[in-house]
Write an enzyme that holds these catalytic residues in place. Structure first.
Site, PDB file in Angstrom:
ATOM      1  CB  THR A   1      -0.931   0.007   1.223  1.00  0.00           C
ATOM      2  OG1 THR A   1      -1.776  -1.143   1.173  1.00  0.00           O
ATOM      3  CG2 THR A   1      -1.787   1.267   1.264  1.00  0.00           C
TER       4      THR A   1
ATOM      5  CG  HIS B   1      -0.497   0.679  -4.538  1.00  0.00           C
ATOM      6  ND1 HIS B   1      -0.612   0.469  -5.894  1.00  0.00           N
ATOM      7  CD2 HIS B   1      -0.593  -0.544  -3.959  1.00  0.00           C
ATOM      8  CE1 HIS B   1      -0.764  -0.824  -6.138  1.00  0.00           C
ATOM      9  NE2 HIS B   1      -0.753  -1.466  -4.974  1.00  0.00           N
TER      10      HIS B   1
END
EC number: 1.1.1.103
Length: 340
Positions: free
Chosen positions: A40, A43
């Site tokens: 995450t 990202h």
């Protein structure tokens, strides 16, 4: 305090000096010792379409951590200054139907630490006491820093009965590798993991899988035959989010098999529903960790001899965070730890 901040709406993360967070009467203040970089966070760093639609800017990021309590809100019970802790990164509302029914992992109003509210890539983190997990002394600091993704792996691996069963795991990222170690630890027969990344497949071999298969060069049916499997896999754990891997899994499942989906495929991913319907497959979506049953189980597994340390491949001082993010994004690593 020192903090890693998503400060601009563009690729990158920046180290900044920001105030120590305030904490409420039901919160604790945690001195962060170690953090781990998650997919995450990659990202968020790359500022992809998901991050642009989700992440408020500016905000401290990160959600995988180990630390020690330094302050306790006046209404907090059961926690004290000096305790070694990690924490559940999903903050739930407490009022929706699922929260009130004890299924907090299904809260429709969940806020993510380091995603929707300030995260743990900082010297201090304020967190609701209900989300804080006190740790036994025999959990190492490095293990504690990756309990969040280990919890994803445990939630998925424990979704169905795997004792004596043949298990297929698609995706040899850190969570897939830890899931392989879990199902082996609790009594699966054959554990097969697939990927196209040889570095991570080698990590999976270190965790005790029966076969680590690069699907660019070897077919699942051949591996199953080598293992003496006559009827397909009993349990599938899809960790990759890759449409081809998902459909390969459906083809490899035995009739009446169970599939847990943790990887997030593209929205328009086609599925061969004939495989699902005529085989009578049971499919379950997995998100986060069950609060807090998953936490109890994963700590118990570590205390009973499960070793997840091989999945931790790199440690860096936080000042070298740029290099650490590059290593994590390269795919040539397991979990990457930042030391504060």
């Amino acid at each position: 305090m020192k903090s890693l901040v998503k400060a601009k709406k563009e690729p990158g993360i920046w180290m900044q000096d920001i105030p120590v967070p305030e904490y409420g009467v039901n919160d604790v203040l945690i001195k962060i010792k170690r953090t781990a970089i998650c997919g995450t966070d990659i990202h968020i760093y790359s500022w992809d379409e998901w991050a642009q639609a989700t992440i408020p800017v500016p905000m401290t990021v990160g959600h995988e951590f180990y630390g020690e309590i330094v302050e306790v809100g006046k209404e907090v019970q059961g926690l004290k200054v000096g305790q070694r802790v990690s924490g559940e990164g999903h903050i739930t509302c407490g009022f929706c139907r699922n929260c009130r029914a004890g299924k907090r992992h299904l809260c429709r109003n969940t806020l993510g630490v380091g995603v929707n509210r300030p995260g743990c890539f900082a010297e201090y983190l304020a967190l609701p006491a209900t989300n804080v997990i006190a740790l036994p002394d025999n959990i190492t600091e490095e293990q504690a820093a990756i309990l969040d993704p280990f919890g994803n792996a445990a939630h998925c691996a424990l979704a169905f009965d795997v004792v004596g069963e043949d298990v297929l795991i698609t995706g040899a990222g850190p969570i897939g590798i830890m899931a392989a170690a879990i199902v082996r630890h609790i009594g699966a027969r054959h554990v097969v993991i697939t990927d196209v990344n040889d570095h991570r497949l080698e990590l999976a071999r270190q965790m005790g899988v029966s076969r680590a298969v690069n699907v660019k060069y070897q077919k699942l049916i051949d591996v199953a035959n080598e293992l003496g499997m006559l009827e397909g896999f009993d349990v599938g754990l899809e960790m990759s989010g890759n449409p081809m891997a998902l459909n390969d899994m459906m083809k490899a499942m035995n009739h009446g098999g169970h599939v847990a989906l943790l990887g997030i495929p593209p929205q328009e991913t086609p599925i061969d529903w004939n495989q699902v319907i005529f085989k009578g497959l049971v499919i379950k979506g997995i998100y986060g960790r069950e609060m807090f049953e998953t936490w109890y189980k994963m700590i118990a597994m570590l205390q009973s001899g499960l070793n997840i340390s091989p999945v931790i491949t790199h440690n860096f001082p936080v000042d070298e965070y740029q290099h650490a993010f590059q290593i994590m994004a390269s795919g040539q690593s397991g979990k990457v730890i930042l030391n504060w």
